[in-house]
Design an enzyme around this catalytic site. Structure first.
Site, PDB file in Angstrom:
ATOM      1  N   LYS A 133      28.997   6.561  21.394  1.00 17.73           N
ATOM      2  CA  LYS A 133      28.242   6.597  20.135  1.00 17.73           C
ATOM      3  C   LYS A 133      27.871   5.173  19.750  1.00 17.73           C
ATOM      4  O   LYS A 133      28.693   4.260  19.834  1.00 17.73           O
ATOM      5  CB  LYS A 133      29.111   7.253  19.056  1.00 17.73           C
ATOM      6  N   ILE A 182      25.073   7.249   8.969  1.00 16.05           N
ATOM      7  CA  ILE A 182      26.213   7.842   9.692  1.00 16.05           C
ATOM      8  C   ILE A 182      26.535   9.217   9.117  1.00 16.05           C
ATOM      9  O   ILE A 182      26.957  10.106   9.837  1.00 16.05           O
ATOM     10  CB  ILE A 182      27.485   6.960   9.665  1.00 16.05           C
ATOM     11  N   SER A 207      27.113  13.387  12.963  1.00  8.37           N
ATOM     12  CA  SER A 207      26.422  12.159  13.262  1.00  8.37           C
ATOM     13  C   SER A 207      26.492  11.766  14.735  1.00  8.37           C
ATOM     14  O   SER A 207      25.779  10.862  15.141  1.00  8.37           O
ATOM     15  CB  SER A 207      27.006  11.024  12.411  1.00  8.37           C
ATOM     16  N   ILE A 228      34.052  12.257  10.370  1.00  6.85           N
ATOM     17  CA  ILE A 228      34.614  12.077   9.028  1.00  6.85           C
ATOM     18  C   ILE A 228      34.214  13.242   8.121  1.00  6.85           C
ATOM     19  O   ILE A 228      34.576  13.293   6.957  1.00  6.85           O
ATOM     20  CB  ILE A 228      34.204  10.699   8.444  1.00  6.85           C
ATOM     21  N   GLY A 229      33.458  14.197   8.693  1.00  2.00           N
ATOM     22  CA  GLY A 229      33.051  15.368   7.916  1.00  2.00           C
ATOM     23  C   GLY A 229      32.606  16.494   8.848  1.00  2.00           C
ATOM     24  O   GLY A 229      32.262  17.590   8.409  1.00  2.00           O
ATOM     25  N   GLY A 230      32.611  16.197  10.159  1.00  2.00           N
ATOM     26  CA  GLY A 230      32.170  17.183  11.145  1.00  2.00           C
ATOM     27  C   GLY A 230      31.360  16.547  12.264  1.00  2.00           C
ATOM     28  O   GLY A 230      30.745  17.248  13.066  1.00  2.00           O
ATOM     29  N   SER A 231      31.371  15.214  12.325  1.00  2.00           N
ATOM     30  CA  SER A 231      30.445  14.491  13.204  1.00  2.00           C
ATOM     31  C   SER A 231      30.757  14.591  14.685  1.00  2.00           C
ATOM     32  O   SER A 231      29.905  14.304  15.520  1.00  2.00           O
ATOM     33  CB  SER A 231      30.394  13.014  12.799  1.00  2.00           C
TER      34      SER A 231
END
Lengths: 528, 528
Positions: A133, A182, A207, A228-231
């Site tokens: 990434k 991001i 992301s 950090i939320g589903g990335s």
């Protein structure tokens, strides 16, 4: 003269994009007129890869490493195949932010020489290509963090995670796209939009969308992502892959200078891959290197594979009560549950978690500074629509109100964990999202994945093998229960999502990373 | 009418103090005219305890538990002895914030019945009295957090740590004093000043000063303390005890509502005791209970005693370069080093750590909110001098500047750890403070202990067996190198510190808690 400054910034972005484009020349600039929507098999159908190269890119990392160690393929042959396949995937989906075939080939040749000379692989990943990434540092390779002002940074050292994987024999060759802030579950930036290889009208997710598209199109066997939320999990689900978000800080870091010091919600670094065993290989290699010797934020917990000693009980959450999963997801859930039951695994219904409460909490924790740091980073670059959306309503907290929020988070974590234990299940099976990959610009419902970031529970996504098809329920007559659900169902159209893979999610309490993978083996065993 | 409000608050404080005083009646209100400065042997010299009671209070927790399990003493006999000794210690030093002999006796009788009935101790601490720092919740027992507005809170549940120790068979009987803001290395509050039992003109230390004085005077075998800058280790050093500050979050929590959400500097909970093996017993009992099942902030790392497999190398830091240790401390250091070398332990000089830089950093991290929460908590209670001192210069940070500070801390942690590793030693031996317990109101140099809080490295203090004596160097001619040192030496007077015990400190990198105790065994073996 702010306008001039913005103009100059945009010029800089355009120049960087042109520079990136110029990396794809010769054999890496395939001529691909009239691409179909589904380019996931392009590595085969384009006939650019030889038959043996097709065989190579269809292996998972475990088999790749084995084939190289056993001299079936050289590291050079492997990277050659992946360079071609990656360039193809990029041509079709815009998934690469940087590409460095020369360095990769040199590295592969060196690995081949070492193997020749010593008779031994340099490590468990000898010759395995790994994509990265974009904002994770690879020494000497230009990077961005998804926005123009960050572009062109050339790190003079590898990120901790990259250094360990390199020592284990990995070959780096590509940096993958990520979105502007991001913080999208899609991938859109000054480098363009990244599309889903299974249906280019849909998002690859984000992301880590570049990773999702690249690995999904078999331009990489294994990618380093963050979540950090589903990335990690969103792109894995959208591209028919395995994706693992471990407990935060179990694996060594990759980023520098992005959100230092901000640990209201701790991001986790993790792999995207084609197989469950590749996720485990990734973790094993990293933790066998004792990364806590370098970074005292990492708890010194070696990776210790768990063998389940008693029957597993899985709780299945069919619906979070806010946005009900759409037809193909419901059907995939039911299918997996039926298969599990058929092999004797106990599966019970699990109640909806407090999705709305958790979302409010995590949104405040993301932008404790009212998104000021993000605006500073963007340095005048106009916000893309999903950046505007995620930062809308961001409130600047003072230290006192932040302590209050963090304490509420801690209380929530322990309360929810206690509740989970009271139900006496081992793991929770749930959707990874209410639906398959959505149309570009539509991904605004994070709760199925971000819930586990708020709790810092490990979670993984697995591919069910199913894809959206015309015989799935179309939900055309569904009456939304609330405005959020209404918005979701308004943007969803089964017919426009044909071919999109369906991934599902499995999660367990904090620090039970090894157990999560052990339970996932039960699921892996029933997948086709 | 702020004056009226303050007056009412002070009235409330006075009433609470009188209520506390009223708990000591009958046999618990000893008549002690003409106390000497040194009351550390009062449990013997006062002749209030019987010979067998004296024997009981001279045991450590390990031997106490063994004696009770083997029926040498009943739990009732043990608590009777400690109740008398604790009341004596309190009369002489003002170390107790609350006292509940009735509950304790009832509990001890129940434990005796259980042992009688089942033939088995209820747990490894069956019948062992444990004292508790006031703000750590004991179900049904009135508490304070060192300031008036917090007084009289009666928790309806045990703190997590208390619940586990209770399940293991502990007997609770006393809450111990702590200072107004928690953040003193002395103990002074609306409940009065706590004195040092070895020399009542000196401080017992803080913030766990009540524990230090009580355990030091043998009114308790084992105390629960907390440490965010030296609050376990200072009192241990000042009172001739062992004190252990583990890595933060390894042991379960005790507080609620004091500094929730604030983890710029993470406080650690730990034991004060008479022996090294008691520290280990304490940790073992707590981690054998798998506290991570209740609190997901605790990493699931069982307590696993370390056996050192190769020779130990200890680095000795003689002087932090800011405040040089005074004569008796220097001599104690030299003595321990000589003894270690005599038994073949390798000891090398270790460079001064960046004490001034670390102190600036940690002071900012303590009061990110400019001490606003503290002022809110005090609710008008006038600040005591050390509260004013520690909060002076506190700066209100915004979220962005806080992230910057936290990131600087993280960089500092890893940089320092890397430096430590480059020196190739196992542990660092250092002073616990530049001097012995100081005169009341003088303790303003925290760096020898707070340095390890900033790093979150585990550290322990051990008693050298030495006390300040007239033949120690008096440092009368010492010329200070800087204003901080000048202030320290101005307040120090060897002749006024006669009898004060000298403790030293040992520290190791984060999460090496078990190794720290293993290295400490080498030191324990050479102590008299």
């Amino acid at each position: 003269m702010p306008d001039l400054k913005v103009k100059q910034l945009l010029e800089r972005g355009k120049a960087y994009r042109e520079l990136r484009d110029s990396l794809f020349t010769g054999q890496y600039a395939p001529d691909l007129p009239d691409l179909p929507l589904d380019v996931s098999q392009l590595y085969k159908t384009s006939e650019i890869l030889s038959q043996s190269q097709v065989e190579i890119v269809e292996l998972d990392a475990v088999d790749l490493a084995k084939s190289i160690a056993q001299r079936k393929y050289t590291s050079y042959q492997v990277i050659e195949a992946y360079l071609l396949s990656a360039a193809l995937a990029h041509s079709a989906t815009n998934c690469l932010a940087w590409f460095f075939p020369l360095e990769a080939v040199e590295r592969a040749r060196w690995l081949d020489e070492q193997l020749e000379k010593t008779g031994q692989p340099v490590g468990p990943l000898h010759g395995v290509p790994i994509s990265v990434k974009d904002f994770i540092m690879v020494k000497g390779i230009s990077q961005t963090s998804g926005h123009i002002a960050s572009s062109g940074f050339i790190p003079d050292e590898d990120a901790h995670i990259v250094a360990i994987l390199r020592d284990a024999g990995a070959v780096f060759y590509a940096k993958t796209t990520m979105p502007q802030s991001i913080m999208h579950l899609e991938t859109d930036s000054f480098l363009g939009v990244t599309s889903n290889p299974f249906n280019r009208n849909l998002t690859a997710g984000g992301s880590s969308g570049g990773e999702g598209a690249l690995v999904g199109a078999r331009g990489s066997p294994l990618g380093i992502t963050t979540d950090i939320g589903g990335s990690t999990r969103g792109p894995a689900a959208n591209n028919g892959l395995w994706g693992f978000k471990p407990t935060a800080m179990r694996l060594p870091k990759g980023m520098k200078g992005i959100m230092p010091g901000a640990d209201g919600v701790a991001g986790a670094i993790g792999p995207i891959a084609h197989s469950l065993r590749d996720l485990e290989l990734f973790c094993e290699v990293l933790l066998d290197a004792h990364p806590w010797d370098q970074d005292i934020n990492i708890p010194p917990m070696p990776w210790s594979s768990v063998t389940l000693t008693k029957p597993v009980k899985i709780g299945v959450m069919w619906d979070d009560g806010v946005v009900k999963p759409v037809g193909p997801v419901r059907e995939a859930m039911k299918d997996v549950v039926d298969r599990l039951r058929a092999t004797g695994v106990e599966v019970v219904d699990y109640p909806a978690y407090p999705a709305a409460q958790a979302w409010t909490m995590i949104k405040h924790l993301y932008y404790l500074d009212g998104a000021q740091r993000l605006r500073d980073m963007l340095d005048g670059e106009p916000m893309l629509p999903l950046t505007t959306w995620i930062t809308s309503g961001a409130q600047t907290q003072d230290i006192g109100s932040m302590w209050k929020l963090v304490n509420e988070r801690d209380v929530f974590r322990n309360t929810y964990t206690k509740f989970f234990r009271s139900l006496n299940v081992d793991a929770i099976l749930s959707p990874a999202s209410p639906g398959p990959a959505g149309p570009h610009g539509s991904s605004k419902y994070w709760s199925y994945t971000s819930f586990w970031n708020l709790l810092d529970w490990p979670a993984l996504v697995f591919p069910t093998g199913r894809k959206v098809a015309f015989n799935d329920h179309d939900d055309a007559d569904y009456e939304a229960r609330n405005p959020t659900e209404h918005e979701y169902y308004s943007a969803y159209c089964r017919d426009k999502a044909i071919g999109a893979p369906i991934g599902l999610q499995l999660s367990v309490p904090r620090f039970q990373d090894e157990k999560l993978l052990a339970v996932a083996k039960k699921i892996n065993a029933v997948l086709v």
